[in-house]
Design a protein around this motif. Structure first.
Motif: not given
Length: 448
Positions: A170-173, A180-184, A217-222, A237-241
């Motif tokens: 999804g996208e993280i604000t 930005k594009s992101s994945y978790i 490492e996970l924070k950097s990825q997200v 932070y907010t993450f839209k799936v």
């Protein structure tokens, strides 16, 4: 030309070079004739420019070039013929050089400061005792590797609602309002925070505290940021799936065995497990060897007495760095530099004493192996390409700039491997098996 060494101590000396007119005059005259043949000067036909004109226009620069060339070669020849073990490069006496009158002087004197090391003994026996730490492959490591392999070759699906083993795309604000594009990867999120990401579906928005995620490492990825930038990331932070993905692991069957290890390499699950263990052990062995090499290096650096020209080395580093190294940096890094230099001296002496040599054909064979490895180890490829493969190897060894950098890189690798083989055959290496966790702790404690 006369070159002499004024040795002030075991480590410091001055090379004095005296050059008479009879030494350089023939070479200068030869260079003048070459200029006469090649020079294009208005008023003269090419190849017919008188020597007098050439001397008037270029005489001083030709003289300086030829004298410096002769001095440089004279010093190199003297060092080689007298088997001086020098460190760095000779440092010219600039003050003396500035007094030269190139217009009127006929004879020239130059001085160069050099730093040397005297001969030194290297212990190469069972008196040298170091520890090696082979890593044991645990059942858990094998199980995890097989699980990861099953996921790697599994089927990607898109469920409506997320579970703990799923990935969210999804996208993280970010803090500044940009997206930005992101994945978790949910299973990598800290257990205390995972519930926020379980049971969500497309278009859901998740608000979370970035510090609760877990590792940097996970924070950097997200956050889709460089690892160095995530240290300062704080707050919500907010993450839209936009997508939930799930991997259905591949079954442990002949199809998977062939995909991983090739046709007919593995017959059943037990053999597959053993093959996975062998692969992991091979990787572990490389790590063990790497740490052992460091232990050997540190033993020799710590226990081999070599008197070093420290004052000269510091001066040489500062003068040759083109302003890239200042006194503060030198003070901070000199000990590590000196240790590295000391290790090079030790391995070179071991190589000389034990007649370690690397033939060009050995370099070529290693290059072939490396190229084939890039194509999945397909040895038949070399036969199919025939002579063209030799051309590929030659181009590979020449490197991108065509100067043979790759050849020298492989040459040095092979040479070091042979030197370490000599050392390992003659010293006392005690093995102590450790778990992966214990090995990682040893590496963390190891001084580099």
């Amino acid at each position: 030309m006369n070159v002499t060494l004024d040795k002030q101590s075991v480590t410091d000396g001055t090379l004095k070079v005296s050059l008479a007119e009879t030494d350089y005059a023939p070479k200068v005259e030869q260079k003048v004739r070459e200029y006469s043949r090649k020079a294009t000067i208005k008023g003269f036909r090419q190849g017919k420019v008188p020597s007098g004109v050439i001397k008037k226009m270029f005489g001083k620069s030709i003289l300086v070039e030829e004298v410096n060339h002769m001095v440089s070669h004279g010093i190199s020849d003297y060092i080689r013929e007298n088997k001086l073990r020098i460190l760095g490069d000779p440092i010219p006496n600039e003050e003396k050089a500035r007094t030269i009158d190139w217009d009127n002087q006929k004879d020239f004197d130059f001085e160069f400061q050099i730093g040397m090391v005297d001969d030194f003994p290297v212990e190469l026996s069972d008196k040298v005792k170091v520890a090696s730490h082979p890593i044991e492959v645990s059942d858990k490591v094998i199980d995890d590797a097989i699980t990861n392999t099953q996921r790697q070759y599994g089927e990607r699906t898109f469920p409506e609602v997320s579970e703990a083993t799923d990935n969210l795309h999804g996208e993280i604000t970010l803090a500044d309002g940009t997206t930005k594009s992101s994945y978790i990867q949910i299973e990598k999120v800290d257990k205390k925070t995972q519930n926020k990401f379980i049971g969500v579906k497309n278009e859901d928005t998740i608000t979370f505290n970035i510090e609760d995620l877990g590792s940097d490492e996970l924070k950097s990825q997200v956050l889709n940021l460089d690892p160095n930038e995530v240290q300062s990331a704080k707050g919500e932070y907010t993450f839209k799936v936009t997508n939930v993905t799930r991997i259905i692991p591949a079954e442990l069957n002949a199809d998977l065995f062939e995909k991983v290890f090739g046709k007919d390499a593995v017959a059943d699950e037990a053999a597959f497990r053993e093959k996975v263990k062998e692969t992991i052990q091979s990787n572990y062995n490389r790590e063990t060897d790497h740490l052992l090499e460091h232990e050997i290096q540190h033993w020799y650096v710590d226990n081999t007495k070599i008197e070093m020209p420290e004052t000269f080395l510091k001066k040489w580093i500062l003068s040759s760095s083109n302003g890239q190294v200042d006194d503060e940096t030198l003070q901070k890094e000199f000990a590590a530099y000196k240790d590295s230099l000391k290790w090079n001296l030790i391995v070179n002496k071991i190589a000389d004493d034990n007649k370690v040599a690397v033939e060009p054909e050995e370099v070529k064979m290693r290059a072939k192996a490396q190229i084939l490895e890039q194509f999945g180890g397909n040895a038949a490829l070399a036969e199919q390409l025939g002579e063209r493969f030799d051309g590929i190897v030659e181009n590979y060894l020449q490197g991108q700039d065509g100067k043979g950098d790759q050849f020298m890189k492989i040459y040095n690798q092979l040479r070091m491997e042979k030197i370490l083989k000599v050392i390992r055959e003659k010293i006392d290496i005690k093995e102590k098996k450790v778990s992966l966790e214990e090995f990682e702790k040893l590496v963390a404690e190891h001084r580099h």
